[in-house]
Scaffold this motif. Structure first.
Motif, PDB file in Angstrom:
ATOM      1  N   SER A 181       0.827  -1.214   0.000  1.00 23.86           N
ATOM      2  CA  SER A 181       0.000   0.000   0.000  1.00 23.86           C
ATOM      3  C   SER A 181       0.859   1.262   0.000  1.00 23.86           C
ATOM      4  O   SER A 181       0.487   2.270  -0.608  1.00 23.86           O
ATOM      5  CB  SER A 181      -0.927  -0.001   1.223  1.00 23.86           C
ATOM      6  OG  SER A 181      -0.163  -0.057   2.429  1.00 23.86           O
ATOM      7  N   ALA A 182       2.009   1.208   0.658  1.00 20.63           N
ATOM      8  CA  ALA A 182       2.899   2.367   0.651  1.00 20.63           C
ATOM      9  C   ALA A 182       3.443   2.633  -0.749  1.00 20.63           C
ATOM     10  O   ALA A 182       3.623   3.790  -1.146  1.00 20.63           O
ATOM     11  CB  ALA A 182       4.046   2.154   1.633  1.00 20.63           C
ATOM     12  N   ALA A 183       3.695   1.571  -1.520  1.00 24.97           N
ATOM     13  CA  ALA A 183       4.159   1.746  -2.902  1.00 24.97           C
ATOM     14  C   ALA A 183       3.065   2.365  -3.768  1.00 24.97           C
ATOM     15  O   ALA A 183       3.350   3.209  -4.635  1.00 24.97           O
ATOM     16  CB  ALA A 183       4.599   0.406  -3.479  1.00 24.97           C
ATOM     17  N   VAL A 184       1.818   1.976  -3.539  1.00 25.75           N
ATOM     18  CA  VAL A 184       0.700   2.592  -4.270  1.00 25.75           C
ATOM     19  C   VAL A 184       0.624   4.086  -3.968  1.00 25.75           C
ATOM     20  O   VAL A 184       0.399   4.911  -4.864  1.00 25.75           O
ATOM     21  CB  VAL A 184      -0.624   1.893  -3.902  1.00 25.75           C
ATOM     22  CG1 VAL A 184      -1.809   2.613  -4.537  1.00 25.75           C
ATOM     23  CG2 VAL A 184      -0.602   0.437  -4.344  1.00 25.75           C
ATOM     24  N   ALA A 185       0.841   4.446  -2.708  1.00 22.18           N
ATOM     25  CA  ALA A 185       0.792   5.858  -2.329  1.00 22.18           C
ATOM     26  C   ALA A 185       1.894   6.658  -3.020  1.00 22.18           C
ATOM     27  O   ALA A 185       1.663   7.786  -3.485  1.00 22.18           O
ATOM     28  CB  ALA A 185       0.910   5.992  -0.811  1.00 22.18           C
ATOM     29  N   VAL A 186       3.091   6.088  -3.117  1.00 23.20           N
ATOM     30  CA  VAL A 186       4.190   6.787  -3.782  1.00 23.20           C
ATOM     31  C   VAL A 186       3.869   6.990  -5.262  1.00 23.20           C
ATOM     32  O   VAL A 186       4.086   8.075  -5.821  1.00 23.20           O
ATOM     33  CB  VAL A 186       5.507   6.005  -3.607  1.00 23.20           C
ATOM     34  CG1 VAL A 186       6.627   6.650  -4.414  1.00 23.20           C
ATOM     35  CG2 VAL A 186       5.892   5.951  -2.149  1.00 23.20           C
ATOM     36  N   LEU A 187       3.332   5.971  -5.924  1.00 20.73           N
ATOM     37  CA  LEU A 187       2.987   6.087  -7.336  1.00 20.73           C
ATOM     38  C   LEU A 187       1.876   7.113  -7.551  1.00 20.73           C
ATOM     39  O   LEU A 187       1.925   7.911  -8.500  1.00 20.73           O
ATOM     40  CB  LEU A 187       2.556   4.729  -7.878  1.00 20.73           C
ATOM     41  CG  LEU A 187       3.631   3.636  -7.959  1.00 20.73           C
ATOM     42  CD1 LEU A 187       3.001   2.305  -8.356  1.00 20.73           C
ATOM     43  CD2 LEU A 187       4.717   4.028  -8.951  1.00 20.73           C
ATOM     44  N   ALA A 188       0.874   7.094  -6.682  1.00 25.61           N
ATOM     45  CA  ALA A 188      -0.252   8.023  -6.839  1.00 25.61           C
ATOM     46  C   ALA A 188       0.194   9.468  -6.635  1.00 25.61           C
ATOM     47  O   ALA A 188      -0.264  10.379  -7.334  1.00 25.61           O
ATOM     48  CB  ALA A 188      -1.368   7.666  -5.863  1.00 25.61           C
ATOM     49  N   ARG A 189       1.099   9.697  -5.685  1.00 26.23           N
ATOM     50  CA  ARG A 189       1.588  11.056  -5.469  1.00 26.23           C
ATOM     51  C   ARG A 189       2.475  11.512  -6.624  1.00 26.23           C
ATOM     52  O   ARG A 189       2.420  12.663  -7.052  1.00 26.23           O
ATOM     53  CB  ARG A 189       2.348  11.143  -4.147  1.00 26.23           C
ATOM     54  CG  ARG A 189       1.467  11.166  -2.916  1.00 26.23           C
ATOM     55  CD  ARG A 189       2.254  11.547  -1.693  1.00 26.23           C
ATOM     56  NE  ARG A 189       3.228  10.533  -1.326  1.00 26.23           N
ATOM     57  CZ  ARG A 189       3.047   9.602  -0.395  1.00 26.23           C
ATOM     58  NH1 ARG A 189       1.893   9.564   0.268  1.00 26.23           N
ATOM     59  NH2 ARG A 189       3.980   8.721  -0.119  1.00 26.23           N
ATOM     60  N   ALA A 190       3.306  10.609  -7.133  1.00 25.92           N
ATOM     61  CA  ALA A 190       4.202  10.970  -8.241  1.00 25.92           C
ATOM     62  C   ALA A 190       3.426  11.239  -9.524  1.00 25.92           C
ATOM     63  O   ALA A 190       3.916  11.955 -10.405  1.00 25.92           O
ATOM     64  CB  ALA A 190       5.224   9.862  -8.472  1.00 25.92           C
ATOM     65  N   ALA A 191       2.216  10.688  -9.667  1.00 26.29           N
ATOM     66  CA  ALA A 191       1.412  10.907 -10.877  1.00 26.29           C
ATOM     67  C   ALA A 191       0.940  12.347 -10.994  1.00 26.29           C
ATOM     68  O   ALA A 191       0.682  12.823 -12.107  1.00 26.29           O
ATOM     69  CB  ALA A 191       0.214   9.967 -10.890  1.00 26.29           C
ATOM     70  N   GLU A 192       0.794  13.054  -9.874  1.00 25.03           N
ATOM     71  CA  GLU A 192       0.406  14.465  -9.868  1.00 25.03           C
ATOM     72  C   GLU A 192      -0.876  14.714 -10.649  1.00 25.03           C
ATOM     73  O   GLU A 192      -0.962  15.605 -11.497  1.00 25.03           O
ATOM     74  CB  GLU A 192       1.542  15.340 -10.412  1.00 25.03           C
ATOM     75  CG  GLU A 192       2.803  15.290  -9.573  1.00 25.03           C
ATOM     76  CD  GLU A 192       3.898  16.187 -10.109  1.00 25.03           C
ATOM     77  OE1 GLU A 192       3.772  16.637 -11.273  1.00 25.03           O
ATOM     78  OE2 GLU A 192       4.868  16.433  -9.392  1.00 25.03           O
ATOM     79  N   GLY A 193      -1.895  13.914 -10.384  1.00 22.75           N
ATOM     80  CA  GLY A 193      -3.203  14.130 -10.980  1.00 22.75           C
ATOM     81  C   GLY A 193      -3.423  13.493 -12.330  1.00 22.75           C
ATOM     82  O   GLY A 193      -4.522  13.587 -12.884  1.00 22.75           O
ATOM     83  N   SER A 194      -2.415  12.834 -12.892  1.00 19.61           N
ATOM     84  CA  SER A 194      -2.529  12.215 -14.210  1.00 19.61           C
ATOM     85  C   SER A 194      -2.565  10.699 -14.051  1.00 19.61           C
ATOM     86  O   SER A 194      -1.585  10.096 -13.598  1.00 19.61           O
ATOM     87  CB  SER A 194      -1.347  12.626 -15.097  1.00 19.61           C
ATOM     88  OG  SER A 194      -1.340  11.881 -16.295  1.00 19.61           O
TER      89      SER A 194
END
Length: 464
Positions: free
Chosen positions: A248-261
């Motif tokens: 779940s922490a890896a999902v959070a990092v990916l979602a934040r790095a996406a910056e809305g895209s």
């Protein structure tokens, strides 16, 4: 010049085969030639290139599958149901939020054999041709590379003809804001009164750069950036469908790095899948993206709470020794203190907190160490530090200076408290307190500034 049509060519046999066909009853032994070996190599290469990336494989095929754009899909569905489909649309929004995808779904809905319908069957020939990009009646044109008046003239001649095999002819102009002024003017009349059963869809990331005359002739839809929760939920759904494992922490990092895209998030997920051997871990994703670990941010919070400049400077030295990008660390710190501020103001359970559920208790614990004023001050200092890191040389010096400001920021008392303390010490009536404040000597900084101003005025008068 564009080539909108498909050239129909007759497949011809090789010259040797045609020559052999003229000799009756002659047997030939096939020889291994260089061209035949190249054909085998190409066949193997094509079989290996059939893999489709996740962003394309899981592209939405129905309106209900589009993530985070309900205001757009609902409007289009109602227009199809009531027969009020417009002749021109403008889809505006940042990258990777579903503009071209929604345009393709609208084209499928209009040309489905069961349609026009809000739920295209995704089984008819029209759907297959549109999905594969082979439809003669759905034209996707890159306006960034075909932006001149000659291309628009050819497009005007093209749309004059009736659809070849579909109900509607749909023209999708991607990056439409890059059309030249002459090309935009040439498109105006066709865009205002297009031929029957022709629909224009202009996709752009900068709608403000479109000519006002074009925007007045089309319906404008603003596609919004996706939230942290929406991107994280979509990543988890796709990972589950692909039978993969991810923390779940890896999902959070990916979602934040996406910056809305969402497309950016799925592209990063593709990289993480290739990088990991089995389960996609938080450490692997952070190493891949160059994101600092959460314990580093926790150590920064501890140094600020303890007002320890030594620990803060040691943290910078360790980041440099580990080869970390200091600007990335500063941006992660901004994101972390933003979460702390939102947690302090709205609570750890708020949807505004861009963090997974298991991280929120730790955020609440750290947010309780500071007041709202302190966290707001920290946030502003980090924003200024990030700006200095981008614009000025020697990033280590500016980051160390910014962290020292964070350490000393708690020692500053709010102006309201200082004024209240002055009023409390003076006592008396409000009028007496105001007179006392007015008669109080100015601070040394104000006196020095007034002296410099007086000198500057006198010098200017002497010069004149």
């Amino acid at each position: 010049m564009w080539n909108f049509g498909l050239c129909a060519t007759i497949r011809r046999e090789p010259r040797q085969a045609r020559k052999g066909a003229t000799v009756a009853d002659q047997l030939r032994v096939p020889r291994s030639t260089r061209s035949s070996s190249h054909k085998v190599a190409r066949t193997k290469t094509n079989s290996q290139m059939k893999y489709q990336v996740i962003a394309r494989k899981w592209r939405p095929q129905k309106f209900e599958d589009v993530v985070g754009q309900h205001h757009v899909t609902q409007t289009l569905e109602n227009a199809i149901k009531t027969g009020r489909v417009a002749h021109a649309y403008i889809f505006s929004g940042t990258r990777g939020v579903g503009k071209t995808t929604t345009a393709r779904i609208l084209a499928k809905a209009l040309n489905c054999v069961k349609g026009p319908t809000t739920e295209p069957c995704n089984e008819c020939a029209a759907r297959l041709d549109i999905t594969s990009g082979n439809s003669l009646d759905v034209l996707e044109i890159d306006a960034a590379s075909n932006r001149g008046i000659d291309q628009i003239r050819e497009l005007r001649e093209m749309v004059r003809y009736a659809p070849a095999s579909s109900r509607y002819k749909v023209v999708i102009l991607d990056e439409a804001h890059q059309l030249t002024d002459e090309a935009s003017n040439a498109l105006l009349k066709t865009l205002e009164e297009p031929p029957e059963r022709v629909v224009f869809i202009l996709a752009t990331t900068r709608a403000e750069d479109l000519a006002e005359t074009i925007k007045s002739r089309a319906q404008l839809f603003q596609f919004r950036s996706l939230t942290f929760q929406e991107i994280a939920g979509e990543i988890e759904r796709i990972v589950k469908a692909e039978n993969l494992q991810i923390e779940s922490a890896a999902v959070a990092v990916l979602a934040r790095a996406a910056e809305g895209s969402l497309r950016d998030g799925l592209s990063l997920l593709e990289q993480a899948i290739s990088y990991s051997d089995g389960t996609i871990t938080d450490a692997q994703v952070r190493e891949l993206l160059g994101v600092v670990a959460e314990n580093v941010l926790d150590e920064l919070v501890g140094a600020i709470a303890a007002q320890s400049a030594e620990r803060a400077l040691g943290l910078v030295h360790r980041l440099i020794a580990d080869g970390q990008n200091l600007q990335h660390f500063c941006r992660e710190s901004i994101r972390h203190f933003r979460n702390l501020l939102v947690t302090r103001v709205c609570g750890a359970d708020s949807q505004l907190v861009a963090a997974p559920t298991d991280e929120r208790p730790r955020l609440a614990e750290h947010a309780a160490l500071f007041s709202e004023e302190d966290l707001t001050r920290f946030f502003n200092i980090l924003l200024m530090t990030d700006d200095e890191l981008r614009r000025k040389p020697d990033p280590r010096l500016h980051l160390e200076l910014g962290l020292l400001k964070l350490i000393n920021a708690q020692r500053l008392a709010p102006l309201e408290e200082v004024l209240a303390q002055i009023r409390g010490e003076q006592g008396g009536t409000p009028r007496e307190r105001s007179r006392a404040v007015q008669s109080a000597p100015p601070p040394p900084q104000a006196t020095a500034a007034a002296t410099l101003t007086t000198q500057a005025v006198s010098n200017s008068s002497l010069t004149s």
